[in-house]
Design an enzyme around this catalytic site. Structure first.
Site, PDB file in Angstrom:
ATOM      1  N   SER A  63       0.824  -1.195   0.000  1.00 59.60           N
ATOM      2  CA  SER A  63       0.000   0.000   0.000  1.00 59.60           C
ATOM      3  C   SER A  63       0.868   1.259   0.000  1.00 59.60           C
ATOM      4  O   SER A  63       0.431   2.313  -0.420  1.00 59.60           O
ATOM      5  CB  SER A  63      -0.884   0.004   1.237  1.00 59.60           C
ATOM      6  OG  SER A  63      -0.065  -0.065   2.388  1.00 59.60           O
ATOM      7  N   GLU A 123       5.566   5.884   8.246  1.00 58.78           N
ATOM      8  CA  GLU A 123       5.607   6.642   6.980  1.00 58.78           C
ATOM      9  C   GLU A 123       6.124   8.056   7.221  1.00 58.78           C
ATOM     10  O   GLU A 123       6.615   8.720   6.312  1.00 58.78           O
ATOM     11  CB  GLU A 123       4.214   6.667   6.313  1.00 58.78           C
ATOM     12  CG  GLU A 123       3.727   5.305   5.838  1.00 58.78           C
ATOM     13  CD  GLU A 123       3.907   5.043   4.331  1.00 58.78           C
ATOM     14  OE1 GLU A 123       3.979   5.990   3.549  1.00 58.78           O
ATOM     15  OE2 GLU A 123       3.995   3.856   3.956  1.00 58.78           O
ATOM     16  N   CYS A 146       2.470  -6.623   9.829  1.00 64.38           N
ATOM     17  CA  CYS A 146       2.359  -5.568   8.824  1.00 64.38           C
ATOM     18  C   CYS A 146       3.782  -5.226   8.413  1.00 64.38           C
ATOM     19  O   CYS A 146       4.671  -5.113   9.269  1.00 64.38           O
ATOM     20  CB  CYS A 146       1.668  -4.356   9.437  1.00 64.38           C
ATOM     21  SG  CYS A 146       1.835  -2.839   8.478  1.00 64.38           S
ATOM     22  N   HIS A 194       5.198  -2.650   7.525  1.00 68.96           N
ATOM     23  CA  HIS A 194       5.773  -1.408   8.064  1.00 68.96           C
ATOM     24  C   HIS A 194       6.462  -1.652   9.417  1.00 68.96           C
ATOM     25  O   HIS A 194       7.385  -0.928   9.783  1.00 68.96           O
ATOM     26  CB  HIS A 194       4.687  -0.355   8.290  1.00 68.96           C
ATOM     27  CG  HIS A 194       4.238   0.354   7.047  1.00 68.96           C
ATOM     28  ND1 HIS A 194       3.472  -0.240   6.090  1.00 68.96           N
ATOM     29  CD2 HIS A 194       4.463   1.630   6.629  1.00 68.96           C
ATOM     30  CE1 HIS A 194       3.222   0.642   5.133  1.00 68.96           C
ATOM     31  NE2 HIS A 194       3.809   1.786   5.442  1.00 68.96           N
TER      32      HIS A 194
HETATM   33  N1  DGL Z   1       2.155  -2.448   4.889  1.00 68.42           N
HETATM   34  C1  DGL Z   1       0.737  -2.693   5.052  1.00 68.42           C
HETATM   35  C2  DGL Z   1       0.533  -4.085   5.673  1.00 68.42           C
HETATM   36  O1  DGL Z   1       1.419  -4.879   5.711  1.00 68.42           O
HETATM   37  C3  DGL Z   1       0.078  -1.737   5.997  1.00 68.42           C
HETATM   38  C4  DGL Z   1      -0.186  -0.364   5.575  1.00 68.42           C
HETATM   39  C5  DGL Z   1      -1.625  -0.032   5.328  1.00 68.42           C
HETATM   40  O2  DGL Z   1      -2.473   0.011   6.225  1.00 68.42           O
HETATM   41  O3  DGL Z   1      -1.871   0.234   4.179  1.00 68.42           O
HETATM   42  O4  DGL Z   1      -0.521  -4.390   6.106  1.00 68.42           O
END
Ligand code: DGL
Length: 286
Positions: free
Chosen positions: A11, A152, A186, A188
């Protein structure tokens, strides 16, 4: 042997934590990365919207002639229907399977924590898989939606007081359950690994989905005979859906010393999968 690039998407920029791991494990492979920076976050959106976005992201990567697609996004991995993924023209993987297998191997007590976006936790994807892998597992899941904007915006430095406060608020309950393994569900979150690790304590193993997936992809490419024959010199071509301004700074944050390759902005809405005139199983309509 296959010299086409590997397609990776997220994303936003979180998937770059997976790219970093892919470059470590597969340094000779070329990568095409798409970060949907114009529409991040996905994790607080509804299922249909996430699936629609994933189809466009996949359509874009397929237009780049990739040999394998990696959804380096816990949210898409938890939401995009496996039956649809099975009919793509190239192999596809998310990050949930490899991360869950890593957690199952790491736990000694069966007490496993899962953190992720709201969509990932709501989907129950990790929980379902872990129950198969560790039948007597005790699972504790928590959505941590503020972690993505913190990352971010670069709030990842050691001792950052704001991030420490948010970590304590989200994770105190989880720490009190006595888990011995925590899935950073996630892509991130590995950028917060040190801060989360300090809070959870050294006895809790942290599972990085990008790392787990890069190792699994190495095996998958071997099994499918899709590797190229280089052992170094792979490049990364970056694409984003928002302005490229400021990308280099964040790219360094996510990728470490690797300077990165060129970055280009694209109009993601014009892509899609399947192409017009075909249904989702890849057959002509009618
Ligand atoms: N990197 C996305 C994940 O692994 C999370 C970011 C989002 O919420 O778009 O879920």
């Amino acid at each position: 042997m296959d010299t086409r690039p590997i397609g990776v998407f997220d994303s936003g920029l979180g998937g770059l934590t997976a790219v970093r791991q892919l470059r470590r494990v597969l340094p000779g492979e070329d990568i095409v990365y798409f970060g949907d920076t114009g529409r991040v976050p996905y994790g607080s959106r509804g299922r249909e919207t996430i699936i629609q976005y994933a189809r466009q992201d996949i359509g874009f990567l397929l237009s780049k002639n990739v040999k394998f697609i990696v959804a380096a996004c816990g949210t898409v991995s938890s939401t995009y229907p496996p039956a649809e993924a099975a009919h793509l023209p190239v192999p596809f993987t998310g990050v949930v399977g490899a991360a869950a297998r890593c957690a199952a191997a790491a736990t000694r007590t069966g007490r496993i924590g899962i953190i992720g976006t709201q969509a990932t936790i709501r989907s129950g994807s990790y929980q379902a898989l872990l129950r198969q892998l560790v039948p007597d597992a005790q699972l504790f899941a928590k959505a941590c939606p503020l972690f993505v904007p913190l990352v971010e915006n670069g709030y990842v430095n050691d001792g950052n007081p704001v991030t420490k406060l948010v970590i304590a608020d989200y994770l105190t309950e989880l720490r009190d359950t006595g888990i011995d393994t925590l899935i950073l569900g996630c892509t991130h979150y590995p950028l917060l690994e040190r801060l989360i690790g300090e809070f959870m304590g050294p006895e809790v193993a942290l599972i990085d989905p990008g790392k787990a997936t890069a190792n699994a992809l190495d095996d998958a490419l071997d099994a499918l005979e899709l590797k190229n024959d280089r052992t170094a010199g792979g490049s990364v071509q970056f694409y984003v859906s928002d302005s490229t301004e400021g990308f280099a700074e964040l790219e360094t944050l996510f990728l470490g010393r690797y300077g990165g390759g060129p970055v280009e902005q694209i109009a993601i809405e014009q892509y899609g999968w399947p192409p017009a005139g075909q249904n989702r199983q890849g057959n002509a309509n009618g």
